[in-house]
Design a protein around this motif. Structure first.
Motif, mmCIF file in Angstrom:
data_model
loop_
_atom_site.group_PDB
_atom_site.id
_atom_site.type_symbol
_atom_site.label_atom_id
_atom_site.label_comp_id
_atom_site.label_asym_id
_atom_site.label_seq_id
_atom_site.Cartn_x
_atom_site.Cartn_y
_atom_site.Cartn_z
ATOM 1 N N VAL A 251 38.787 -69.925 67.504
ATOM 2 C CA VAL A 251 39.805 -69.157 68.526
ATOM 3 C C VAL A 251 39.711 -67.672 68.381
ATOM 4 C CG1 VAL A 251 41.959 -68.850 69.248
ATOM 5 C CG2 VAL A 251 41.201 -71.105 68.722
ATOM 6 N N GLY A 252 39.566 -67.037 67.216
ATOM 7 C CA GLY A 252 39.612 -65.697 66.907
ATOM 8 C C GLY A 252 38.330 -65.103 67.570
ATOM 9 N N ALA A 253 37.272 -65.764 67.199
ATOM 10 C CA ALA A 253 36.044 -65.199 67.922
ATOM 11 C C ALA A 253 36.141 -65.208 69.585
ATOM 12 C CB ALA A 253 34.826 -66.216 67.459
ATOM 13 N N VAL A 254 36.718 -66.120 70.118
ATOM 14 C CA VAL A 254 37.002 -65.978 71.462
ATOM 15 C C VAL A 254 37.760 -64.879 71.875
ATOM 16 C CG1 VAL A 254 37.931 -67.231 73.724
ATOM 17 C CG2 VAL A 254 36.793 -68.317 71.662
ATOM 18 N N TYR A 255 39.108 -64.766 71.175
ATOM 19 C CA TYR A 255 39.879 -63.861 71.454
ATOM 20 C C TYR A 255 39.414 -62.299 71.175
ATOM 21 C CZ TYR A 255 44.176 -66.621 71.991
ATOM 22 O OH TYR A 255 45.187 -67.607 72.458
ATOM 23 N N LEU A 256 38.531 -62.111 70.364
ATOM 24 C CA LEU A 256 37.936 -60.725 70.026
ATOM 25 C C LEU A 256 37.201 -60.187 71.449
ATOM 26 C CD1 LEU A 256 36.948 -58.560 68.248
ATOM 27 C CD2 LEU A 256 34.851 -59.780 67.745
ATOM 28 N N PHE A 257 36.566 -61.083 72.047
ATOM 29 C CA PHE A 257 36.028 -60.552 73.379
ATOM 30 C C PHE A 257 36.974 -60.533 74.738
ATOM 31 C CE2 PHE A 257 32.553 -61.581 70.731
ATOM 32 C CZ PHE A 257 31.655 -60.364 70.889
ATOM 33 N N GLN A 258 37.762 -61.542 74.505
ATOM 34 C CA GLN A 258 38.875 -61.995 75.635
ATOM 35 C C GLN A 258 39.783 -60.799 75.830
ATOM 36 O OE1 GLN A 258 40.889 -65.817 75.860
ATOM 37 N NE2 GLN A 258 42.633 -64.642 75.863
ATOM 38 N N TRP A 259 40.541 -60.448 74.530
ATOM 39 C CA TRP A 259 41.682 -59.328 74.546
ATOM 40 C C TRP A 259 40.812 -58.209 74.607
ATOM 41 C CZ3 TRP A 259 46.368 -60.219 75.990
ATOM 42 C CH2 TRP A 259 46.750 -61.645 75.895
ATOM 43 N N TYR A 260 39.839 -57.750 74.094
ATOM 44 C CA TYR A 260 39.244 -56.401 74.305
ATOM 45 C C TYR A 260 39.117 -56.069 75.675
ATOM 46 C CZ TYR A 260 36.290 -52.483 72.687
ATOM 47 O OH TYR A 260 35.500 -51.145 72.737
ATOM 48 N N ALA A 261 38.570 -56.937 76.396
ATOM 49 C CA ALA A 261 38.481 -57.161 77.827
ATOM 50 C C ALA A 261 39.588 -56.810 78.593
ATOM 51 C CB ALA A 261 37.436 -57.890 78.232
ATOM 52 N N LEU A 262 40.663 -57.496 78.504
ATOM 53 C CA LEU A 262 41.977 -57.493 79.019
ATOM 54 C C LEU A 262 42.478 -56.280 78.786
ATOM 55 C CD1 LEU A 262 43.506 -61.055 78.382
ATOM 56 C CD2 LEU A 262 43.152 -59.906 80.664
ATOM 57 N N PHE A 263 42.439 -55.647 77.741
ATOM 58 C CA PHE A 263 43.196 -54.227 77.499
ATOM 59 C C PHE A 263 42.375 -53.304 78.441
ATOM 60 C CE2 PHE A 263 46.875 -53.582 75.353
ATOM 61 C CZ PHE A 263 46.827 -52.671 74.345
ATOM 62 N N ILE A 264 41.070 -53.277 78.258
ATOM 63 C CA ILE A 264 40.053 -52.602 79.459
ATOM 64 C C ILE A 264 40.560 -52.533 80.721
ATOM 65 C CG2 ILE A 264 37.855 -51.843 80.462
ATOM 66 C CD1 ILE A 264 36.720 -52.830 77.519
ATOM 67 N N TYR A 265 40.851 -53.693 81.134
ATOM 68 C CA TYR A 265 41.260 -54.144 82.669
ATOM 69 C C TYR A 265 42.641 -53.379 82.972
ATOM 70 C CZ TYR A 265 43.198 -56.161 86.767
ATOM 71 O OH TYR A 265 43.827 -56.666 87.912
ATOM 72 N N TRP A 266 43.570 -53.520 81.913
ATOM 73 C CA TRP A 266 44.919 -53.153 82.391
ATOM 74 C C TRP A 266 44.918 -51.595 82.168
ATOM 75 C CZ3 TRP A 266 46.677 -57.250 78.307
ATOM 76 C CH2 TRP A 266 47.113 -58.396 79.007
ATOM 77 N N GLN A 267 44.095 -50.945 81.307
ATOM 78 C CA GLN A 267 44.247 -49.475 81.253
ATOM 79 C C GLN A 267 43.349 -48.951 82.174
ATOM 80 O OE1 GLN A 267 42.426 -48.820 77.322
ATOM 81 N NE2 GLN A 267 44.400 -49.746 76.319
#
Length: 439
Positions: A251-267
């Motif tokens: 799950v941590g491996a999935v989250y590494l890319f998922q949440w990095y991308a989400l933060f870019i989107y919101w910013q």
């Protein structure tokens, strides 16, 4: 001894999750309104990631510690998890009242740190709270109900921004260093919702008392010397990471890319619309709010519909497909210049957001031991905030030197990371809890 949990009615599960509405309203403001406020107060675009580092740092520190503490807390009057999300809600409410009146950038950044501490204190125990109350067969419904309130909270937050900008924004010219007054009202509503919705769930939902063995462990922890009690959460986190099931590492491996991308989107949605549509900061912030409004409507509509789909096809397949859909939505946004048509990709984003906010928590709750659910939910949050922290430290230079200070490239970068996370999600196979407990 295993505690047999009674099944709850739909409305009992609904009531226990109402408090998530206020927490997620605050989170919605952080997604859509905080970065425009930073820009209003003079922050350069390439500084947005580092100014948002409060979220990753406080989440990394606060959530696992609060999770470990709540595992070893019990009060006949207040329960196990409730004291923590009550204190967090109060702290968050005070910050939301103060945020729009920030006179300078450093003051707003400081308030964001305190706000994140409050939200994290409330968030993690709430995740464990659902796992504590529900039998395994209702976990999917419980966490997807949280996903519904994620959508509802963020929907209200962004809907209020769009509404108040329309009613009170007018055609006023932006004044450097000044936050427009129409933004104040959304924050005041959030401050009220933060505390009232938590209180509703606290009063409506009793917690399950600990077993005699758990109570013995709690009392033993209370009797230890002060220094040992202070160090206990840190030792508990370290021990739990050491014994963590392999599933959570995946799950941590999935989250590494998922949440990095989400933060870019919101910013970078606000800078993106300034570039692709020629908007002012206020207009771009309003467009970003409409995007969030759209995808959170979708999240509300599909959150509970995902329950039978995950039961039929498995959480892994539904989750992975939703991540691929989110990637498609981000790839398309930079090439749409019509303010109405750009809302269409938010359908895929909303389905993805509903899955992200529910399915991983359901899967993890099934594979971790009951008496450590709080600390493991905190560790799961560490897997969210670590990539967000990496993003805040690394993406500013990437944006400036690799992507040419171009928000279009930033959104395409985020889409690629979502595609990678979807491929990694296909590796998520839930194993039996018995094997995990025996680790």
């Amino acid at each position: 001894m295993k505690i047999t949990k009674p099944s709850l009615s739909f409305w009992q599960i609904f009531n226990m999750n109402v408090g998530f509405l206020g927490i997620q309203y605050s989170f919605g403001l952080q997604q859509t309104a905080i970065n425009p406020i930073f820009l209003y107060l003079g922050a350069p675009e390439d500084m947005l990631p580092i100014l948002n580092i409060a979220g990753p740092v406080t989440g990394l520190i606060v959530q696992p510690i609060i999770g470990a503490m709540s595992d070893k807390t019990w009060s006949a009057r207040w329960g196990r998890r409730k004291p923590y999300f009550l204190i967090g809600a109060i702290l968050g409410s005070l910050c939301l009242f103060a945020f729009p009146t920030s006179p300078v950038l450093w003051f707003a950044v400081g308030l964001l740190w305190i706000l994140d501490v409050g939200n994290n204190m409330a968030m993690e125990p709430y995740r464990a709270f659902v796992g504590d109350k529900l039998p395994e067969k209702q976990l999917s419904l419980g966490y997807q109900m949280q996903s519904l309130f994620v959508g509802a909270g963020i929907l209200l937050a962004n809907g209020s921004i769009v509404l108040f900008q329309y009613l009170f924004g007018g055609e006023s010219v932006e004044v450097a260093g000044t936050i427009p007054t129409w933004l104040y009202y959304s924050f005041y509503i959030g401050a009220i919702l933060s505390i009232t919705t938590i209180l509703y769930s606290v009063l409506k939902t009793p917690e399950i008392p600990p077993s005699s063995m758990e109570l013995e462990e709690i009392n033993a922890a209370k009797s230890k010397p002060l220094m040992e009690r202070i160090m206990f959460p840190f030792k508990e986190i370290a021990e739990s990471i050491k014994r963590m099931p392999k599933f959570m590492w995946r799950v941590g491996a999935v989250y590494l890319f998922q949440w990095y991308a989400l933060f870019i989107y919101w910013q970078y949605t606000t800078p993106l619309f300034k570039l692709t549509m020629g908007y002012t900061t206020g207009e771009a912030a309003s467009q970003s709010a409409q995007m969030s409004l759209t995808y959170n409507v979708v999240t509300m509509l599909v959150a509970l519909a995902l329950v039978p789909l995950t039961l039929k096809f498995g959480g892994k397949k539904v989750y992975a497909l939703s991540l691929f859909g989110t990637a498609v939505s981000l790839f398309s946004i930079p090439f749409i210049t019509d303010p109405i048509m750009v809302l269409v990709p938010m359908v895929l984003f909303g389905i993805g957001w509903a899955a992200m906010m529910g399915i991983p928590y359901t899967m993890v709750s099934k594979v971790v031991p009951q008496d450590r659910r709080g600390v493991y939910m905190g560790i799961l949050n560490m897997m969210i905030v670590i990539p967000m922290g990496i993003e805040t430290l690394t993406f500013g230079p990437i944006y400036k030197y690799v992507l040419g200070n171009n928000a279009i490239n930033a959104m395409l970068f985020a889409g690629a990371f979502f595609a990678i996370s979807g491929m990694l999600a296909l590796r998520l196979n839930v194993r039996s809890k018995a094997k995990v407990i025996d680790l």
